[in-house]
Design an enzyme around this catalytic site. Sequence first.
Site, PDB file in Angstrom:
ATOM      1  N   ASN A 297      38.480  29.663  34.908  1.00  0.00           N
ATOM      2  CA  ASN A 297      37.874  30.782  34.185  1.00  0.00           C
ATOM      3  C   ASN A 297      38.419  30.701  32.761  1.00  0.00           C
ATOM      4  O   ASN A 297      39.562  31.078  32.501  1.00  0.00           O
ATOM      5  CB  ASN A 297      38.276  32.092  34.874  1.00  0.00           C
ATOM      6  CG  ASN A 297      37.670  33.303  34.214  1.00  0.00           C
ATOM      7  OD1 ASN A 297      36.960  33.190  33.208  1.00  0.00           O
ATOM      8  ND2 ASN A 297      37.952  34.465  34.762  1.00  0.00           N
TER       9      ASN A 297
ATOM     10  N   ARG B 168      33.709  29.687  36.276  1.00  0.00           N
ATOM     11  CA  ARG B 168      33.094  30.993  36.093  1.00  0.00           C
ATOM     12  C   ARG B 168      32.365  30.953  34.753  1.00  0.00           C
ATOM     13  O   ARG B 168      32.975  30.664  33.714  1.00  0.00           O
ATOM     14  CB  ARG B 168      34.161  32.074  36.070  1.00  0.00           C
ATOM     15  CG  ARG B 168      33.570  33.439  35.910  1.00  0.00           C
ATOM     16  CD  ARG B 168      34.617  34.502  35.969  1.00  0.00           C
ATOM     17  NE  ARG B 168      33.985  35.802  35.834  1.00  0.00           N
ATOM     18  CZ  ARG B 168      34.657  36.940  35.795  1.00  0.00           C
ATOM     19  NH1 ARG B 168      35.968  36.919  35.903  1.00  0.00           N
ATOM     20  NH2 ARG B 168      34.032  38.087  35.664  1.00  0.00           N
TER      21      ARG B 168
ATOM     22  N   HIS C 144      29.665  40.850  36.271  1.00  0.00           N
ATOM     23  CA  HIS C 144      30.625  40.990  37.382  1.00  0.00           C
ATOM     24  C   HIS C 144      29.993  40.627  38.729  1.00  0.00           C
ATOM     25  O   HIS C 144      30.421  41.094  39.792  1.00  0.00           O
ATOM     26  CB  HIS C 144      31.203  42.428  37.474  1.00  0.00           C
ATOM     27  CG  HIS C 144      32.116  42.782  36.346  1.00  0.00           C
ATOM     28  ND1 HIS C 144      32.051  43.982  35.679  1.00  0.00           N
ATOM     29  CD2 HIS C 144      33.114  42.082  35.756  1.00  0.00           C
ATOM     30  CE1 HIS C 144      32.974  44.005  34.726  1.00  0.00           C
ATOM     31  NE2 HIS C 144      33.629  42.863  34.752  1.00  0.00           N
TER      32      HIS C 144
ATOM     33  N   GLY D 239      38.192  47.415  35.786  1.00  0.00           N
ATOM     34  CA  GLY D 239      39.318  46.628  35.296  1.00  0.00           C
ATOM     35  C   GLY D 239      39.371  46.772  33.792  1.00  0.00           C
ATOM     36  O   GLY D 239      38.965  47.812  33.246  1.00  0.00           O
TER      37      GLY D 239
ATOM     38  N   GLY E 108      37.496  45.059  31.894  1.00  0.00           N
ATOM     39  CA  GLY E 108      36.041  45.224  31.789  1.00  0.00           C
ATOM     40  C   GLY E 108      35.613  45.968  33.032  1.00  0.00           C
ATOM     41  O   GLY E 108      36.109  45.686  34.112  1.00  0.00           O
TER      42      GLY E 108
ATOM     43  N   ARG F  87      35.904  48.087  25.035  1.00  0.00           N
ATOM     44  CA  ARG F  87      34.453  48.118  24.790  1.00  0.00           C
ATOM     45  C   ARG F  87      33.921  49.531  24.955  1.00  0.00           C
ATOM     46  O   ARG F  87      34.405  50.286  25.798  1.00  0.00           O
ATOM     47  CB  ARG F  87      33.721  47.178  25.754  1.00  0.00           C
ATOM     48  CG  ARG F  87      34.098  45.734  25.571  1.00  0.00           C
ATOM     49  CD  ARG F  87      33.330  44.840  26.534  1.00  0.00           C
ATOM     50  NE  ARG F  87      34.195  43.820  27.076  1.00  0.00           N
ATOM     51  CZ  ARG F  87      34.128  43.350  28.325  1.00  0.00           C
ATOM     52  NH1 ARG F  87      33.226  43.825  29.158  1.00  0.00           N
ATOM     53  NH2 ARG F  87      34.952  42.428  28.720  1.00  0.00           N
TER      54      ARG F  87
ATOM     55  N   GLU G 115      41.646  49.092  42.219  1.00  0.00           N
ATOM     56  CA  GLU G 115      42.544  48.781  43.342  1.00  0.00           C
ATOM     57  C   GLU G 115      43.899  49.476  43.210  1.00  0.00           C
ATOM     58  O   GLU G 115      44.521  49.843  44.200  1.00  0.00           O
ATOM     59  CB  GLU G 115      42.771  47.261  43.429  1.00  0.00           C
ATOM     60  CG  GLU G 115      41.524  46.497  43.843  1.00  0.00           C
ATOM     61  CD  GLU G 115      41.663  44.987  43.651  1.00  0.00           C
ATOM     62  OE1 GLU G 115      42.783  44.463  43.796  1.00  0.00           O
ATOM     63  OE2 GLU G 115      40.645  44.340  43.342  1.00  0.00           O
ATOM     64  N   ASN G 116      44.371  49.621  41.963  1.00  0.00           N
ATOM     65  CA  ASN G 116      45.754  50.113  41.766  1.00  0.00           C
ATOM     66  C   ASN G 116      45.863  51.534  41.226  1.00  0.00           C
ATOM     67  O   ASN G 116      46.928  52.144  41.327  1.00  0.00           O
ATOM     68  CB  ASN G 116      46.491  49.182  40.802  1.00  0.00           C
ATOM     69  CG  ASN G 116      46.495  47.748  41.304  1.00  0.00           C
ATOM     70  OD1 ASN G 116      46.957  47.489  42.403  1.00  0.00           O
ATOM     71  ND2 ASN G 116      45.955  46.834  40.528  1.00  0.00           N
TER      72      ASN G 116
ATOM     73  N   GLU H 119      36.994  36.803  42.872  1.00  0.00           N
ATOM     74  CA  GLU H 119      35.907  36.024  42.274  1.00  0.00           C
ATOM     75  C   GLU H 119      36.157  34.527  42.414  1.00  0.00           C
ATOM     76  O   GLU H 119      35.232  33.750  42.600  1.00  0.00           O
ATOM     77  CB  GLU H 119      35.766  36.414  40.795  1.00  0.00           C
ATOM     78  CG  GLU H 119      35.214  37.825  40.626  1.00  0.00           C
ATOM     79  CD  GLU H 119      35.806  38.564  39.444  1.00  0.00           C
ATOM     80  OE1 GLU H 119      37.056  38.614  39.324  1.00  0.00           O
ATOM     81  OE2 GLU H 119      35.030  39.103  38.641  1.00  0.00           O
TER      82      GLU H 119
HETATM   83  P1  AMP Z   1      41.637  43.566  35.592  1.00  0.00           P
HETATM   84  O1  AMP Z   1      40.784  43.347  34.377  1.00  0.00           O
HETATM   85  O2  AMP Z   1      40.835  43.718  36.866  1.00  0.00           O
HETATM   86  O3  AMP Z   1      42.754  42.568  35.725  1.00  0.00           O
HETATM   87  O4  AMP Z   1      42.345  44.986  35.390  1.00  0.00           O
HETATM   88  C1  AMP Z   1      43.236  45.221  34.337  1.00  0.00           C
HETATM   89  C2  AMP Z   1      43.402  46.705  34.168  1.00  0.00           C
HETATM   90  O5  AMP Z   1      43.935  47.279  35.370  1.00  0.00           O
HETATM   91  C3  AMP Z   1      44.363  47.065  33.043  1.00  0.00           C
HETATM   92  O6  AMP Z   1      43.698  47.842  32.072  1.00  0.00           O
HETATM   93  C4  AMP Z   1      45.410  47.920  33.718  1.00  0.00           C
HETATM   94  O7  AMP Z   1      45.679  49.046  32.981  1.00  0.00           O
HETATM   95  C5  AMP Z   1      44.756  48.366  34.999  1.00  0.00           C
HETATM   96  N1  AMP Z   1      45.783  48.632  36.015  1.00  0.00           N
HETATM   97  C6  AMP Z   1      46.592  47.764  36.633  1.00  0.00           C
HETATM   98  N2  AMP Z   1      47.449  48.424  37.450  1.00  0.00           N
HETATM   99  C7  AMP Z   1      47.152  49.750  37.353  1.00  0.00           C
HETATM  100  C8  AMP Z   1      47.683  50.956  37.941  1.00  0.00           C
HETATM  101  N3  AMP Z   1      48.665  50.925  38.824  1.00  0.00           N
HETATM  102  N4  AMP Z   1      47.123  52.127  37.560  1.00  0.00           N
HETATM  103  C9  AMP Z   1      46.108  52.177  36.683  1.00  0.00           C
HETATM  104  N5  AMP Z   1      45.573  51.087  36.106  1.00  0.00           N
HETATM  105  C10 AMP Z   1      46.096  49.889  36.427  1.00  0.00           C
END
Ligand code: AMP
Length: 406
Positions: free
Chosen positions: A16, A103, A191, A220, A222, A251, A341-342, A388
Amino acid sequence: MLDTTSLNRGSLLVLNSGSSSVKFTAFRVGAGAGQVAPLFSGQLAGIGTDARLSARSADGDVIADESWAKRDSGSVPALLPGLLAWIEGHLPADLPLLGAGHRVVHGGRNLHRPAVITDEVLEELERIIPLAPLHEPQNVAAIEVLKESRPDLPQVACFDTAFHHTQPPVCSTYAIPRHLSEAGVHRYGFHGLSYEYIARYLGENLPDLAQGRVVVAHLGNGSSLCGLKNGVSIDTSMGFSVLEGVPMGTRCGSLDPGVIIYLMRKYDMDADELERLLYHQSGLLGVSGVSNDMRVLEESDDPHCKLAVDLFCLRVAKEVASLACSIGGLDGLVFTAGIGENGKGIRARICEHLDWLGIRLDPERNAARADLVSAEGSLPVRVISTNEEFMIALHTVDLLTAGVAD
Ligand code: AMP
Protein backbone atom coordinates in the site's frame (compact mmCIF):
# COMPACT_ATOMS: atom_id res chain seq x y z
CA MET A 1 0.29 -17.39 -14.42
CA LEU A 2 1.10 -19.82 -11.62
CA ASP A 3 -0.32 -23.23 -10.96
CA THR A 4 -1.82 -24.15 -7.61
CA THR A 5 1.10 -26.41 -6.74
CA SER A 6 3.67 -23.63 -6.95
CA LEU A 7 1.40 -21.29 -4.99
CA ASN A 8 1.35 -23.81 -2.16
CA ARG A 9 5.09 -23.33 -1.74
CA GLY A 10 5.39 -19.60 -1.83
CA SER A 11 4.57 -16.22 -0.48
CA LEU A 12 2.85 -13.07 -1.63
CA LEU A 13 3.58 -9.44 -0.94
CA VAL A 14 0.83 -6.86 -0.42
CA LEU A 15 1.81 -3.22 -0.84
CA ASN A 16 0.00 0.00 0.00
CA SER A 17 2.10 2.87 -1.34
CA GLY A 18 1.51 6.48 -0.33
CA SER A 19 3.37 9.72 -0.92
CA SER A 20 5.76 9.31 2.01
CA SER A 21 5.21 5.75 3.19
CA VAL A 22 4.85 2.17 2.01
CA LYS A 23 2.93 -0.31 4.11
CA PHE A 24 3.59 -3.97 3.41
CA THR A 25 2.46 -7.42 4.49
CA ALA A 26 4.02 -10.71 3.40
CA PHE A 27 1.68 -13.71 3.32
CA ARG A 28 2.35 -17.42 3.17
CA VAL A 29 0.09 -19.09 0.64
CA GLY A 30 -1.32 -22.19 2.27
CA ALA A 31 -2.78 -25.40 1.01
CA GLY A 32 -5.55 -24.74 -1.46
CA ALA A 33 -6.15 -21.56 -3.38
CA GLY A 34 -7.62 -18.82 -1.28
CA GLN A 35 -5.75 -19.73 1.91
CA VAL A 36 -3.37 -17.01 2.99
CA ALA A 37 -1.73 -16.37 6.35
CA PRO A 38 0.40 -13.37 7.33
CA LEU A 39 4.16 -13.85 7.85
CA PHE A 40 5.15 -10.30 8.77
CA SER A 41 4.06 -6.75 8.13
CA GLY A 42 5.46 -3.27 8.52
CA GLN A 43 6.02 0.07 6.97
CA LEU A 44 8.69 2.29 5.57
CA ALA A 45 7.49 5.68 6.79
CA GLY A 46 8.71 9.27 6.85
CA ILE A 47 10.22 9.05 3.36
CA GLY A 48 11.55 12.47 2.37
CA THR A 49 12.02 13.61 5.96
CA ASP A 50 13.48 10.82 8.11
CA ALA A 51 12.76 7.42 6.61
CA ARG A 52 12.36 4.60 9.09
CA LEU A 53 11.61 0.92 8.56
CA SER A 54 9.55 -0.91 11.14
CA ALA A 55 8.18 -4.44 10.91
CA ARG A 56 6.70 -7.12 13.14
CA SER A 57 6.18 -10.82 12.69
CA ALA A 58 2.64 -12.20 12.65
CA ASP A 59 3.15 -12.99 16.37
CA GLY A 60 3.91 -9.35 17.11
CA ASP A 61 7.68 -9.64 17.55
CA VAL A 62 9.69 -6.65 16.31
CA ILE A 63 11.81 -7.75 13.34
CA ALA A 64 12.87 -4.28 12.19
CA ASP A 65 13.02 -0.81 13.69
CA GLU A 66 15.78 1.00 11.89
CA SER A 67 16.52 4.35 10.32
CA TRP A 68 16.68 4.41 6.55
CA ALA A 69 17.56 8.11 6.57
CA LYS A 70 20.92 7.49 4.90
CA ARG A 71 19.25 5.67 2.00
CA ASP A 72 16.43 8.23 1.81
CA SER A 73 16.55 10.05 -1.48
CA GLY A 74 13.16 11.63 -0.87
CA SER A 75 10.92 9.46 -2.99
CA VAL A 76 9.02 6.23 -2.50
CA PRO A 77 9.91 4.79 -5.95
CA ALA A 78 13.64 5.30 -5.26
CA LEU A 79 13.44 3.28 -2.03
CA LEU A 80 11.16 0.50 -3.26
CA PRO A 81 13.82 -1.81 -4.80
CA GLY A 82 15.75 -1.71 -1.50
CA LEU A 83 12.56 -2.42 0.46
CA LEU A 84 11.74 -5.33 -1.84
CA ALA A 85 15.23 -6.75 -1.26
CA TRP A 86 14.78 -6.40 2.52
CA ILE A 87 11.40 -8.14 2.38
CA GLU A 88 12.68 -10.99 0.22
CA GLY A 89 15.65 -11.37 2.55
CA HIS A 90 13.24 -11.95 5.44
CA LEU A 91 11.02 -14.50 3.70
CA PRO A 92 11.56 -18.13 4.73
CA ALA A 93 13.92 -19.79 2.21
CA ASP A 94 11.26 -22.33 1.21
CA LEU A 95 8.65 -19.64 0.51
CA PRO A 96 9.88 -17.68 -2.51
CA LEU A 97 7.99 -14.57 -3.55
CA LEU A 98 5.46 -15.52 -6.21
CA GLY A 99 3.55 -12.30 -6.74
CA ALA A 100 2.60 -8.86 -5.45
CA GLY A 101 -0.83 -7.36 -4.80
CA HIS A 102 -1.27 -3.58 -4.67
CA ARG A 103 -3.89 -1.44 -3.05
CA VAL A 104 -4.93 1.04 -5.73
CA VAL A 105 -7.30 3.81 -4.75
CA HIS A 106 -9.20 4.20 -8.04
CA GLY A 107 -10.24 1.81 -10.78
CA GLY A 108 -12.34 4.34 -12.67
CA ARG A 109 -15.33 3.14 -14.65
CA ASN A 110 -13.64 0.21 -16.36
CA LEU A 111 -11.61 -1.53 -13.68
CA HIS A 112 -14.31 -2.75 -11.35
CA ARG A 113 -12.65 -5.89 -10.06
CA PRO A 114 -9.05 -6.78 -9.22
CA ALA A 115 -6.85 -6.99 -12.30
CA VAL A 116 -3.57 -8.67 -13.21
CA ILE A 117 -1.16 -5.94 -14.27
CA THR A 118 -0.64 -5.89 -18.03
CA ASP A 119 0.46 -3.04 -20.28
CA GLU A 120 -3.21 -2.32 -21.01
CA VAL A 121 -4.12 -2.17 -17.31
CA LEU A 122 -1.17 0.13 -16.63
CA GLU A 123 -2.27 2.42 -19.45
CA GLU A 124 -5.78 2.53 -17.99
CA LEU A 125 -4.35 3.34 -14.54
CA GLU A 126 -2.34 6.21 -16.00
CA ARG A 127 -5.51 7.49 -17.66
CA ILE A 128 -7.35 7.41 -14.32
CA ILE A 129 -4.74 9.55 -12.49
CA PRO A 130 -6.74 12.82 -12.86
CA LEU A 131 -9.61 11.18 -10.93
CA ALA A 132 -7.39 10.68 -7.85
CA PRO A 133 -4.34 12.91 -8.36
CA LEU A 134 -3.17 12.72 -4.74
CA HIS A 135 -3.18 8.93 -4.36
CA GLU A 136 -3.24 7.15 -7.72
CA PRO A 137 0.24 8.29 -8.91
CA GLN A 138 1.89 6.71 -5.85
CA ASN A 139 0.06 3.41 -6.41
CA VAL A 140 0.97 3.37 -10.11
CA ALA A 141 4.60 4.31 -9.43
CA ALA A 142 4.99 1.31 -7.11
CA ILE A 143 3.63 -1.03 -9.77
CA GLU A 144 5.99 0.45 -12.37
CA VAL A 145 9.04 0.17 -10.12
CA LEU A 146 8.32 -3.49 -9.38
CA LYS A 147 7.69 -4.15 -13.06
CA GLU A 148 11.08 -2.68 -13.88
CA SER A 149 13.09 -4.27 -11.07
CA ARG A 150 11.28 -7.65 -11.14
CA PRO A 151 9.72 -8.09 -14.60
CA ASP A 152 9.14 -11.77 -13.81
CA LEU A 153 6.98 -11.06 -10.75
CA PRO A 154 3.22 -11.17 -11.47
CA GLN A 155 1.36 -8.20 -10.03
CA VAL A 156 -2.29 -7.60 -9.21
CA ALA A 157 -4.08 -4.29 -8.60
CA CYS A 158 -7.01 -4.22 -6.15
CA PHE A 159 -9.18 -1.12 -6.21
CA ASP A 160 -10.86 0.76 -3.37
CA THR A 161 -13.65 1.71 -5.76
CA ALA A 162 -14.38 -1.77 -7.16
CA PHE A 163 -16.72 -3.07 -4.43
CA HIS A 164 -19.12 -0.18 -5.06
CA HIS A 165 -19.64 -1.02 -8.70
CA THR A 166 -22.93 -2.69 -7.68
CA GLN A 167 -24.49 0.61 -6.62
CA PRO A 168 -27.63 1.54 -8.53
CA PRO A 169 -27.55 4.76 -10.59
CA VAL A 170 -30.00 6.38 -8.19
CA CYS A 171 -27.25 6.24 -5.54
CA SER A 172 -24.20 6.80 -7.73
CA THR A 173 -25.43 9.74 -9.83
CA TYR A 174 -24.93 13.43 -9.03
CA ALA A 175 -27.67 15.87 -10.01
CA ILE A 176 -25.54 17.56 -12.67
CA PRO A 177 -25.90 17.67 -16.47
CA ARG A 178 -25.88 14.16 -17.90
CA HIS A 179 -22.92 14.71 -20.21
CA LEU A 180 -20.73 15.25 -17.14
CA SER A 181 -22.03 12.08 -15.48
CA GLU A 182 -21.32 10.20 -18.68
CA ALA A 183 -17.82 11.68 -18.70
CA GLY A 184 -17.16 10.02 -15.32
CA VAL A 185 -18.24 12.64 -12.78
CA HIS A 186 -20.20 10.30 -10.54
CA ARG A 187 -20.08 8.71 -7.11
CA TYR A 188 -17.43 5.97 -7.18
CA GLY A 189 -17.10 5.37 -3.43
CA PHE A 190 -13.94 4.22 -1.60
CA HIS A 191 -12.71 1.95 1.23
CA GLY A 192 -14.17 -0.88 -0.88
CA LEU A 193 -11.57 -3.44 0.20
CA SER A 194 -12.50 -2.81 3.82
CA TYR A 195 -16.23 -3.15 3.12
CA GLU A 196 -15.60 -6.28 1.06
CA TYR A 197 -13.69 -7.79 3.99
CA ILE A 198 -16.55 -6.96 6.40
CA ALA A 199 -19.18 -8.34 3.99
CA ARG A 200 -17.14 -11.55 3.68
CA TYR A 201 -16.71 -11.75 7.47
CA LEU A 202 -20.47 -11.34 7.98
CA GLY A 203 -21.19 -13.99 5.35
CA GLU A 204 -18.89 -16.49 7.07
CA ASN A 205 -19.70 -15.71 10.71
CA LEU A 206 -23.13 -14.06 10.87
CA PRO A 207 -25.03 -15.29 7.81
CA ASP A 208 -28.43 -14.02 8.95
CA LEU A 209 -27.14 -10.49 9.43
CA ALA A 210 -25.14 -10.74 6.19
CA GLN A 211 -28.38 -11.28 4.27
CA GLY A 212 -29.94 -8.19 5.81
CA ARG A 213 -29.49 -4.42 5.66
CA VAL A 214 -26.28 -3.37 7.35
CA VAL A 215 -24.49 -0.03 7.63
CA VAL A 216 -20.73 -0.31 8.04
CA ALA A 217 -18.92 2.69 9.52
CA HIS A 218 -15.25 2.64 8.49
CA LEU A 219 -13.95 5.37 10.80
CA GLY A 220 -10.22 6.02 10.66
CA ASN A 221 -8.04 8.89 9.60
CA GLY A 222 -10.09 8.65 6.40
CA SER A 223 -13.72 7.81 7.15
CA SER A 224 -16.71 6.66 5.17
CA LEU A 225 -19.85 4.57 5.64
CA CYS A 226 -21.45 2.01 3.38
CA GLY A 227 -24.97 0.60 3.15
CA LEU A 228 -24.91 -3.15 2.41
CA LYS A 229 -27.90 -5.22 1.39
CA ASN A 230 -27.31 -8.95 1.21
CA GLY A 231 -23.55 -8.28 1.28
CA VAL A 232 -23.68 -5.95 -1.71
CA SER A 233 -22.81 -2.24 -1.68
CA ILE A 234 -25.91 -0.14 -2.37
CA ASP A 235 -24.81 3.34 -1.27
CA THR A 236 -21.82 4.96 0.41
CA SER A 237 -20.92 8.32 1.91
CA MET A 238 -17.82 8.98 -0.23
CA GLY A 239 -18.45 9.88 -3.82
CA PHE A 240 -16.35 11.19 -6.69
CA SER A 241 -13.39 11.76 -4.41
CA VAL A 242 -12.34 10.83 -0.89
CA LEU A 243 -13.57 14.25 0.28
CA GLU A 244 -17.31 13.57 0.35
CA GLY A 245 -19.26 12.33 3.34
CA VAL A 246 -18.33 12.64 7.00
CA PRO A 247 -15.54 14.95 8.23
CA MET A 248 -12.20 13.13 8.55
CA GLY A 249 -8.80 13.68 10.15
CA THR A 250 -7.85 16.49 7.79
CA ARG A 251 -10.52 16.26 5.05
CA CYS A 252 -13.65 18.37 5.10
CA GLY A 253 -16.36 15.82 4.28
CA SER A 254 -19.44 17.05 2.45
CA LEU A 255 -19.44 20.80 1.92
CA ASP A 256 -21.88 23.08 0.16
CA PRO A 257 -20.32 23.46 -3.33
CA GLY A 258 -21.20 27.14 -3.00
CA VAL A 259 -18.38 27.42 -0.46
CA ILE A 260 -15.85 26.47 -3.16
CA ILE A 261 -17.17 29.11 -5.55
CA TYR A 262 -17.09 31.69 -2.76
CA LEU A 263 -13.50 30.81 -1.80
CA MET A 264 -12.40 31.07 -5.43
CA ARG A 265 -14.01 34.49 -5.88
CA LYS A 266 -13.41 36.03 -2.48
CA TYR A 267 -9.91 34.67 -1.71
CA ASP A 268 -8.77 34.06 -5.26
CA MET A 269 -8.00 30.43 -4.37
CA ASP A 270 -6.84 28.17 -7.19
CA ALA A 271 -7.16 24.38 -7.49
CA ASP A 272 -3.91 23.68 -5.62
CA GLU A 273 -4.85 25.92 -2.69
CA LEU A 274 -8.33 24.42 -2.50
CA GLU A 275 -6.84 20.94 -2.61
CA ARG A 276 -4.52 21.77 0.31
CA LEU A 277 -7.35 23.35 2.29
CA LEU A 278 -9.90 20.59 1.76
CA TYR A 279 -7.63 17.54 1.94
CA HIS A 280 -5.00 18.57 4.48
CA GLN A 281 -6.22 21.48 6.63
CA SER A 282 -9.89 20.70 7.28
CA GLY A 283 -11.82 18.00 9.13
CA LEU A 284 -10.97 17.35 12.79
CA LEU A 285 -7.75 19.32 12.44
CA GLY A 286 -9.46 22.31 10.82
CA VAL A 287 -12.32 22.54 13.33
CA SER A 288 -10.17 21.93 16.42
CA GLY A 289 -7.11 23.84 15.26
CA VAL A 290 -5.23 21.31 17.41
CA SER A 291 -5.01 17.79 15.97
CA ASN A 292 -6.36 15.28 13.48
CA ASP A 293 -6.01 12.52 16.09
CA MET A 294 -9.29 11.61 17.74
CA ARG A 295 -7.52 10.48 20.94
CA VAL A 296 -5.99 13.95 21.42
CA LEU A 297 -9.33 15.66 20.80
CA GLU A 298 -11.24 13.42 23.20
CA GLU A 299 -8.78 14.17 26.00
CA SER A 300 -8.81 17.92 25.46
CA ASP A 301 -10.93 20.49 27.33
CA ASP A 302 -10.56 23.00 24.51
CA PRO A 303 -14.08 23.93 23.24
CA HIS A 304 -12.89 23.74 19.63
CA CYS A 305 -11.70 20.17 20.17
CA LYS A 306 -15.06 19.36 21.75
CA LEU A 307 -16.86 20.86 18.77
CA ALA A 308 -14.76 18.77 16.35
CA VAL A 309 -15.70 15.56 18.20
CA ASP A 310 -19.39 16.56 18.49
CA LEU A 311 -19.55 17.42 14.82
CA PHE A 312 -17.89 14.14 13.80
CA CYS A 313 -20.27 12.04 15.90
CA LEU A 314 -23.41 13.79 14.68
CA ARG A 315 -22.34 13.67 11.03
CA VAL A 316 -21.56 9.93 11.27
CA ALA A 317 -24.96 9.29 12.90
CA LYS A 318 -26.73 11.33 10.21
CA GLU A 319 -24.96 9.25 7.57
CA VAL A 320 -26.14 6.02 9.22
CA ALA A 321 -29.73 7.26 8.99
CA SER A 322 -29.26 8.42 5.41
CA LEU A 323 -27.82 5.07 4.30
CA ALA A 324 -30.60 3.21 6.12
CA CYS A 325 -32.95 5.08 3.79
CA SER A 326 -30.99 3.88 0.73
CA ILE A 327 -31.08 0.24 1.86
CA GLY A 328 -34.72 0.34 2.99
CA GLY A 329 -34.22 -0.08 6.73
CA LEU A 330 -31.59 -1.30 9.13
CA ASP A 331 -30.83 -4.74 10.59
CA GLY A 332 -27.42 -3.94 12.08
CA LEU A 333 -24.54 -1.49 12.41
CA VAL A 334 -20.84 -2.37 12.21
CA PHE A 335 -17.94 -0.19 13.39
CA THR A 336 -14.49 -0.73 11.95
CA ALA A 337 -11.04 0.93 11.37
CA GLY A 338 -8.94 2.95 13.87
CA ILE A 339 -11.68 5.05 15.48
CA GLY A 340 -14.48 2.53 14.87
CA GLU A 341 -12.55 -0.33 16.49
CA ASN A 342 -10.83 1.56 19.33
CA GLY A 343 -12.88 4.67 20.07
CA LYS A 344 -15.39 3.40 22.63
CA GLY A 345 -16.43 6.93 23.60
CA ILE A 346 -16.98 7.86 19.96
CA ARG A 347 -19.07 4.72 19.33
CA ALA A 348 -21.18 5.58 22.38
CA ARG A 349 -21.77 9.14 21.27
CA ILE A 350 -22.65 8.19 17.70
CA CYS A 351 -25.14 5.63 18.97
CA GLU A 352 -26.73 8.15 21.37
CA HIS A 353 -27.87 10.03 18.26
CA LEU A 354 -29.42 6.81 16.92
CA ASP A 355 -31.54 5.83 19.93
CA TRP A 356 -34.69 6.70 17.97
CA LEU A 357 -33.66 4.07 15.38
CA GLY A 358 -33.63 1.36 18.05
CA ILE A 359 -29.88 1.42 18.61
CA ARG A 360 -28.58 1.28 22.17
CA LEU A 361 -25.15 0.22 23.37
CA ASP A 362 -24.39 -1.90 26.41
CA PRO A 363 -21.84 0.29 28.25
CA GLU A 364 -19.86 -2.66 29.60
CA ARG A 365 -19.69 -4.52 26.30
CA ASN A 366 -18.79 -1.30 24.54
CA ALA A 367 -16.03 -0.46 27.03
CA ALA A 368 -14.64 -4.00 26.69
CA ARG A 369 -14.81 -3.78 22.88
CA ALA A 370 -16.85 -6.97 22.71
CA ASP A 371 -17.75 -8.22 19.22
CA LEU A 372 -21.36 -7.35 20.00
CA VAL A 373 -21.54 -4.01 21.80
CA SER A 374 -25.30 -3.39 21.71
CA ALA A 375 -27.71 -3.85 24.61
CA GLU A 376 -30.44 -6.50 24.78
CA GLY A 377 -33.37 -5.46 22.62
CA SER A 378 -31.30 -3.11 20.49
CA LEU A 379 -30.51 -3.56 16.82
CA PRO A 380 -27.17 -5.43 16.77
CA VAL A 381 -24.12 -3.18 16.82
CA ARG A 382 -20.85 -4.97 16.14
CA VAL A 383 -17.16 -4.11 16.15
CA ILE A 384 -15.19 -5.97 13.50
CA SER A 385 -11.48 -5.45 12.79
CA THR A 386 -11.03 -4.77 9.11
CA ASN A 387 -8.23 -6.35 7.09
CA GLU A 388 -7.75 -4.83 3.66
CA GLU A 389 -4.36 -6.51 3.19
CA PHE A 390 -5.92 -9.94 3.66
CA MET A 391 -8.54 -9.10 1.03
CA ILE A 392 -5.81 -8.04 -1.41
CA ALA A 393 -3.85 -11.25 -0.73
CA LEU A 394 -6.95 -13.33 -1.41
CA HIS A 395 -7.65 -11.54 -4.69
CA THR A 396 -4.01 -11.87 -5.68
CA VAL A 397 -4.01 -15.63 -5.06
CA ASP A 398 -7.26 -16.02 -6.97
CA LEU A 399 -6.00 -14.10 -9.97
CA LEU A 400 -2.56 -15.65 -10.05
CA THR A 401 -3.82 -19.20 -9.86
CA ALA A 402 -3.88 -20.76 -13.31
CA GLY A 403 -7.36 -21.42 -14.58
CA VAL A 404 -8.92 -18.91 -12.21
CA ALA A 405 -7.51 -15.81 -13.86
CA ASP A 406 -9.70 -14.30 -16.53
P1 AMP B 1 -6.77 4.31 10.73
O1 AMP B 1 -6.73 5.33 9.63
O2 AMP B 1 -7.85 3.27 10.53
O3 AMP B 1 -5.43 3.71 11.04
O4 AMP B 1 -7.21 5.10 12.05
C1 AMP B 1 -6.42 6.11 12.60
C2 AMP B 1 -7.26 6.92 13.55
O5 AMP B 1 -7.74 6.08 14.61
C3 AMP B 1 -6.48 8.05 14.20
O6 AMP B 1 -7.08 9.29 13.89
C4 AMP B 1 -6.63 7.79 15.68
O7 AMP B 1 -6.96 8.95 16.36
C5 AMP B 1 -7.82 6.87 15.78
N1 AMP B 1 -7.71 6.04 16.98
C6 AMP B 1 -6.83 5.08 17.26
N2 AMP B 1 -7.03 4.61 18.52
C7 AMP B 1 -8.08 5.30 19.04
C8 AMP B 1 -8.77 5.29 20.30
N3 AMP B 1 -8.45 4.45 21.27
N4 AMP B 1 -9.79 6.17 20.46
C9 AMP B 1 -10.15 7.02 19.48
N5 AMP B 1 -9.54 7.07 18.28
C10 AMP B 1 -8.51 6.23 18.07
